[in-house]
Design an enzyme around this catalytic site. Structure first.
Site, short mmCIF file in Angstrom:
data_model
loop_
_atom_site.label_atom_id
_atom_site.label_comp_id
_atom_site.label_asym_id
_atom_site.label_seq_id
_atom_site.Cartn_x
_atom_site.Cartn_y
_atom_site.Cartn_z
CG ASP A 27 -0.30 -1.89 8.30
OD1 ASP A 27 0.78 -1.47 8.73
OD2 ASP A 27 -0.37 -2.73 7.37
CE LYS B 93 0.53 -4.08 11.31
NZ LYS B 93 1.45 -2.93 11.22
P1 NDP Z 1 -2.10 2.26 2.44
O1 NDP Z 1 -3.22 1.29 2.42
O2 NDP Z 1 -2.36 3.68 2.72
O3 NDP Z 1 -1.30 2.19 1.06
C1 NDP Z 1 -0.75 0.99 0.62
C2 NDP Z 1 -0.14 1.22 -0.75
O4 NDP Z 1 0.62 0.07 -1.13
C3 NDP Z 1 -1.16 1.40 -1.84
O5 NDP Z 1 -0.62 2.23 -2.83
C4 NDP Z 1 -1.37 -0.01 -2.35
O6 NDP Z 1 -1.88 -0.10 -3.66
C5 NDP Z 1 0.03 -0.55 -2.27
N1 NDP Z 1 -0.02 -2.00 -2.07
C6 NDP Z 1 -0.58 -2.66 -1.03
N2 NDP Z 1 -0.47 -3.98 -1.19
C7 NDP Z 1 0.17 -4.15 -2.36
C8 NDP Z 1 0.59 -5.28 -3.06
N3 NDP Z 1 0.36 -6.54 -2.59
N4 NDP Z 1 1.25 -5.08 -4.23
C9 NDP Z 1 1.46 -3.83 -4.72
N5 NDP Z 1 1.09 -2.72 -4.08
C10 NDP Z 1 0.46 -2.88 -2.93
O7 NDP Z 1 -1.05 1.66 3.48
P2 NDP Z 1 0.15 2.40 4.24
O8 NDP Z 1 0.76 3.44 3.37
O9 NDP Z 1 -0.31 2.75 5.58
O10 NDP Z 1 1.18 1.19 4.40
C11 NDP Z 1 2.21 0.90 3.45
C12 NDP Z 1 3.28 0.07 4.11
O11 NDP Z 1 3.85 0.82 5.21
C13 NDP Z 1 2.84 -1.26 4.72
O12 NDP Z 1 3.90 -2.19 4.61
C14 NDP Z 1 2.63 -0.90 6.19
O13 NDP Z 1 2.73 -2.04 7.02
C15 NDP Z 1 3.77 0.06 6.40
N6 NDP Z 1 3.67 0.96 7.55
C16 NDP Z 1 2.58 1.77 7.72
C17 NDP Z 1 2.54 2.63 8.79
C18 NDP Z 1 1.42 3.59 8.98
O14 NDP Z 1 1.48 4.39 9.92
N7 NDP Z 1 0.39 3.59 8.15
C19 NDP Z 1 3.60 2.67 9.79
C20 NDP Z 1 4.74 1.84 9.48
C21 NDP Z 1 4.74 1.01 8.41
P3 NDP Z 1 -3.43 -0.50 -3.89
O15 NDP Z 1 -4.19 0.72 -3.52
O16 NDP Z 1 -3.52 -0.87 -5.32
O17 NDP Z 1 -3.70 -1.66 -2.99
O1 2IT Z 2 3.58 -0.83 11.09
C1 2IT Z 2 3.34 0.12 11.88
O2 2IT Z 2 4.20 0.54 12.66
C2 2IT Z 2 2.02 0.75 11.82
N1 2IT Z 2 1.19 0.36 11.00
C3 2IT Z 2 1.66 1.83 12.81
C4 2IT Z 2 1.24 1.23 14.12
C5 2IT Z 2 0.71 2.20 15.14
O3 2IT Z 2 0.27 1.69 16.19
O4 2IT Z 2 0.73 3.40 14.93
#
Ligand code: NDP
Ligand code: 2IT
Length: 450
Positions: free
Chosen positions: A164, A124
């Site tokens: 992420d 990461k």
């Molecule tokens: P994005 O940046 O696309 O979206 C994040 C969302 O969460 C936004 O709505 C953001 O709001 C909100 N957010 C972030 N930080 C905070 C905080 N401290 N308090 C409140 N709201 C918050 O990220 P992803 O959708 O990609 O990721 C979301 C979660 O999923 C994370 O935990 C990530 O690690 C996990 N994840 C992502 C994967 C992926 O493929 N993208 C895969 C597996 C897990 P704002 O815009 O106001 O910051």
């Molecule tokens: O938390 C996660 O699994 C991710 N942000 C996706 C990682 C990836 O390599 O697709």
């Protein structure tokens, strides 16, 4: 070494890293009792070794904003474990990023990736850079500055980053472009690339879709389905958006979404048209979630105040999908879910439920899917993107979606089988931790003490 000794060892070495200790503690509490059946693995101190990154890179990122002012950010890559494949995991750009957060994420990623069945190690990275309010030019400049160092440490057979929080298709494009320029080679060094330059269909959708496929599998064990289920979703980014899309497709009703300012409660539920508005708002206009409530009649907006619980989780529903960030669902929130007789909690985010919250859910018989199982569809599809890049081919939407479907079903079965075998039937958390760990542990055992 019993669990206390192991945790003392980890706490002593990482005393200022609360998120990392939290993630290790959860895995250790699942795995150490299971390891009584495997004294060979205990003797080799496999679990202890997985808590120490194989390599941790920290670097300065200096860049110039549009006004010519100099900014300094911190960049990282945590190369946690390469026993079963090249390091693989996302990059996070958010002001809260620090070594503890990235080590917890990299640690989780080891076991998540193992569960997918695709050969990928755990890693990461990211930066404390805040993309909010930055111009397009500033985002590009930052990505290029970040890659001027990170490019030395990654490679398509060595370490393959992805998105992420704060890193989506736009940022992957700028970083991939910078890598290609510096290295003078075109390889699949990132996943989440655009279609037309090495990306895979369904990768943008994969985490959210996979989460809901996993939830559907959980419900099936109780003879139920997503149809007509009222769902709470937090976040409004990549994971939340496609979770909502799949909930709609399977006949459920998503009634909430949030960002760091507040949440919306749409009792009538998201529709395809309303979701298109949300996606445009968040992905193109980069606005705040409040605008969703302003745009549609009957939608309520609530600012998130710094309280000891998040009122989003006290809305009556059948399913809850935290898809924003770590520790967003605590003990009080879990008690509110219990009070409302929620059937299941499926984690789209990484470690969104606090340990106390998890205990409340499990003790009250709520089905609980830990992120390392239920959000693994994203990285699994990244694995499929890597495979397509190596083969020089592109699979259709239907092909990738069918593979994602099969992978999530397999993870679900793997978790339940391990939970049963190790005396915790129905406990997805123990099942995921034990199954993920044992796969990595056997590889580490075979490869010697390194
Ligand atoms: P994005 O940046 O696309 O979206 C994040 C969302 O969460 C936004 O709505 C953001 O709001 C909100 N957010 C972030 N930080 C905070 C905080 N401290 N308090 C409140 N709201 C918050 O990220 P992803 O959708 O990609 O990721 C979301 C979660 O999923 C994370 O935990 C990530 O690690 C996990 N994840 C992502 C994967 C992926 O493929 N993208 C895969 C597996 C897990 P704002 O815009 O106001 O910051
Ligand atoms: O938390 C996660 O699994 C991710 N942000 C996706 C990682 C990836 O390599 O697709």
């Amino acid at each position: 070494m019993n669990s206390n000794n192991l945790l003392d060892f980890v706490k002593l070495r990482n005393s200022h890293e609360p998120e990392f200790i939290q993630a290790v503690e959860e895995v250790a509490l699942s795995v150490l009792p299971a390891l009584e059946k495997h004294p060979d693995l205990r003797k080799l101190k496999i679990l202890e070794r997985t808590t120490e990154p194989e390599r941790l890179i920290s670097f300065r990122v200096s860049w110039l904003d549009d006004k010519g002012e100099v900014h300094i950010n911190r960049g990282y890559r945590v190369q946690m474990n390469s026993a079963i494949g090249p390091y693989k995991g996302g990059l996070r750009f958010h002001p809260t990023v620090n070594q503890s957060v990235l080590k917890f994420l990299a640690f989780e990623q080891i076991f998540k990736n193992a569960l997918t069945g695709v050969p990928m190690g755990g890693g990461k990275g990211g930066s404390d850079f805040d993309p909010k309010g930055k111009s397009e030019n500033e985002i590009m400049k930052f990505c290029q500055a970040f890659m001027s160092e990170l490019s030395r440490h990654i490679g398509h057979r060595l370490d393959v980053p992805a998105g992420d929080i704060g890193v989506g298709g736009r940022e992957i494009g700028y970083m991939f472009g910078a890598y290609k320029k510096i290295k003078n080679e075109f390889t699949g060094v990132f996943t989440g690339k655009g279609i037309g330059w090495g990306g895979s269909l369904i990768r943008p959708e994969a985490t959210g879709y996979g989460l809901i496929y996993f939830a559907e599998n959980m419900l099936q064990t109780k003879g139920q389905s997503m149809k007509d289920k009222i769902c709470l979703v937090s976040g409004s980014g990549n994971v939340a958006q496609y979770a909502i899309e799949k909930i709609i497709q399977l006949g459920g009703k998503a009634v909430t979404a949030s960002d760091s300012n507040g949440y919306v409660y749409d009792e009538a539920g998201f529709t395809t048209e309303k979701l298109a508005f949300l996606m445009d708002l968040k992905n193109n206009r980069r606005g705040r979630i409040k605008e969703y409530a302003d745009a549609f009649a009957g939608v309520k907006y609530f600012e998130t105040k710094a309280t000891d619980h998040n009122p989003l989780w006290s809305i009556p529903a059948h399913c809850a999908f935290p898809c924003a960030t770590q520790n967003e669902l605590n003990e009080k929130d879990a008690n509110n879910l219990v009070k409302n007789k929620v059937l299941l909690v499926g984690e789209g985010a990484n470690m969104p439920t606090t340990p106390e919250g998890i205990n409340v859910l499990i003790d009250n018989g709520i089905m609980y899917a830990p992120g390392k199982a239920s959000n693994a569809g994203g990285v699994a599809t990244s694995g499929l993107e890597m495979t397509q890049n190596f083969m020089g081919t592109n699979w259709t939407r239907e092909e990738v979606d069918a593979k994602l479907h099969a992978i999530m079903k397999n993870i679900h079965e793997t978790c339940l089988a391990a939970a049963k075998e190790y005396g915790k039937p129905g406990n997805y958390m123990h099942g995921a931790n034990i199954a993920g760990f044992l796969k990595v542990a056997r590889a580490m055992q075979a490869q010697g003490v390194i």
